[in-house]
Design an enzyme around this catalytic site. Structure first.
Site, PDB file in Angstrom:
ATOM      1  N   PRO A  10     -17.458 -72.717  41.616  1.00 29.53           N
ATOM      2  CA  PRO A  10     -16.121 -73.282  41.489  1.00 29.53           C
ATOM      3  C   PRO A  10     -15.985 -74.693  42.052  1.00 29.53           C
ATOM      4  CG  PRO A  10     -16.178 -71.554  43.157  1.00 29.53           C
ATOM      5  CD  PRO A  10     -17.477 -71.484  42.411  1.00 29.53           C
ATOM      6  N   ASN A  11     -15.199 -75.473  41.342  1.00 28.78           N
ATOM      7  CA  ASN A  11     -14.819 -76.847  41.709  1.00 28.78           C
ATOM      8  C   ASN A  11     -15.935 -77.871  41.503  1.00 28.78           C
ATOM      9  OD1 ASN A  11     -12.114 -76.140  42.605  1.00 28.78           O
ATOM     10  ND2 ASN A  11     -13.141 -75.094  44.294  1.00 28.78           N
ATOM     11  N   ARG A  18     -13.963 -85.228  43.073  1.00 26.83           N
ATOM     12  CA  ARG A  18     -13.466 -84.410  44.179  1.00 26.83           C
ATOM     13  C   ARG A  18     -14.087 -84.878  45.496  1.00 26.83           C
ATOM     14  NH1 ARG A  18     -16.660 -78.843  45.374  1.00 26.83           N
ATOM     15  NH2 ARG A  18     -15.252 -77.992  46.925  1.00 26.83           N
ATOM     16  N   TYR A  23     -18.919 -85.322  48.625  1.00 31.31           N
ATOM     17  CA  TYR A  23     -19.798 -84.863  47.545  1.00 31.31           C
ATOM     18  C   TYR A  23     -20.398 -86.000  46.705  1.00 31.31           C
ATOM     19  CZ  TYR A  23     -17.794 -80.368  48.795  1.00 31.31           C
ATOM     20  OH  TYR A  23     -17.402 -79.241  49.486  1.00 31.31           O
ATOM     21  N   ASN A  74     -25.844 -73.488  43.115  1.00 29.50           N
ATOM     22  CA  ASN A  74     -24.870 -73.923  44.108  1.00 29.50           C
ATOM     23  C   ASN A  74     -23.625 -73.082  43.855  1.00 29.50           C
ATOM     24  OD1 ASN A  74     -22.950 -75.049  45.724  1.00 29.50           O
ATOM     25  ND2 ASN A  74     -23.392 -77.176  45.165  1.00 29.50           N
ATOM     26  N   ALA A  77     -17.804 -72.330  46.960  1.00 31.25           N
ATOM     27  CA  ALA A  77     -17.174 -71.506  48.002  1.00 31.25           C
ATOM     28  C   ALA A  77     -17.568 -70.028  47.909  1.00 31.25           C
ATOM     29  CB  ALA A  77     -15.660 -71.660  47.939  1.00 31.25           C
ATOM     30  N   GLU A  98     -31.144 -72.086  46.724  1.00 36.53           N
ATOM     31  CA  GLU A  98     -29.711 -72.326  46.966  1.00 36.53           C
ATOM     32  C   GLU A  98     -29.523 -73.795  47.355  1.00 36.53           C
ATOM     33  OE1 GLU A  98     -28.356 -69.766  50.108  1.00 36.53           O
ATOM     34  OE2 GLU A  98     -26.485 -70.878  50.392  1.00 36.53           O
ATOM     35  N   HIS A 100     -26.721 -76.869  48.480  1.00 35.99           N
ATOM     36  CA  HIS A 100     -25.405 -77.385  48.856  1.00 35.99           C
ATOM     37  C   HIS A 100     -25.512 -78.895  48.976  1.00 35.99           C
ATOM     38  CE1 HIS A 100     -24.020 -73.386  49.378  1.00 35.99           C
ATOM     39  NE2 HIS A 100     -25.105 -73.137  50.072  1.00 35.99           N
ATOM     40  N   ARG A 107     -20.023 -78.660  58.984  1.00 35.29           N
ATOM     41  CA  ARG A 107     -18.620 -78.543  58.569  1.00 35.29           C
ATOM     42  C   ARG A 107     -17.984 -77.310  59.229  1.00 35.29           C
ATOM     43  NH1 ARG A 107     -18.419 -79.228  52.240  1.00 35.29           N
ATOM     44  NH2 ARG A 107     -16.205 -79.518  52.722  1.00 35.29           N
TER      45      ARG A 107
END
Ligand code: DQA
Length: 144
Positions: A10-11, A18, A23, A74, A77, A98, A100, A107
């Site tokens: 998502p996103n 964004r 990012y 990725n 969330a 994986e 990110h 964070r």
């Protein structure tokens, strides 16, 4: 030719627009293009998919069982919430990396835990979009 699946959660369709301070400015289309070029130079095909819906990502992981040799994911969330994506990845036999874009460990604490890391052969965080290319290269090594 072996194919790897590049899955984004998502996103990540908003990549480049964004929170660019976190990012970066590259779009998802840019990422897919550079991953396709890198995969092809390593003798791999690449299929890319992004969804904002957990079930759609799970369906793609199921599809990958028959069609993909490895997965770069990725999960956005869903990384921090989805036992269902972990279960789907556990039903996939090939290697999983994986990714990110941001350094999730720098964070909020809710980003420090990943269900997907329980399954992944490797985890890349904080290399920006370059992390996707590192993941494709690592998959190529694992699949050689
Ligand atoms: C992310 C980190 C996640 O915590 C976040 O929810 C994302 C993107 C990253 O690529 O840094 O959507 O997976």
């Amino acid at each position: 030719m072996k194919t790897v699946y590049l899955l984004n959660g998502p996103n990540l369709n908003l990549l480049g627009k964004r929170q660019p301070e976190i990012y970066g400015h590259e779009t998802l289309a840019d990422v897919v293009q550079s991953c396709t070029t890198t995969a092809s130079a390593l003798g791999l095909g690449l299929y890319a998919f992004q969804s904002n819906h957990e079930g759609a990502i799970i369906d793609k992981i199921h599809e990958a069982r028959d069609k993909a040799a490895g997965i770069v994911i990725n999960p956005g969330a869903f990384t921090h919430t989805s036992v269902a994506i972990l279960d789907a990845l556990n039903a996939f036999e090939g290697p999983v990396i994986e990714v990110h874009i941001s350094n999730v460990h720098k964070r909020e604490t809710f980003r420090h835990h990943s269900y997907v890391s329980l399954r992944a052969e490797g985890v890349i965080a904080g290399l920006g979009t370059e992390g996707y290319l590192a993941a494709v290269r690592r998959l190529a090594m694992l699949l050689a």
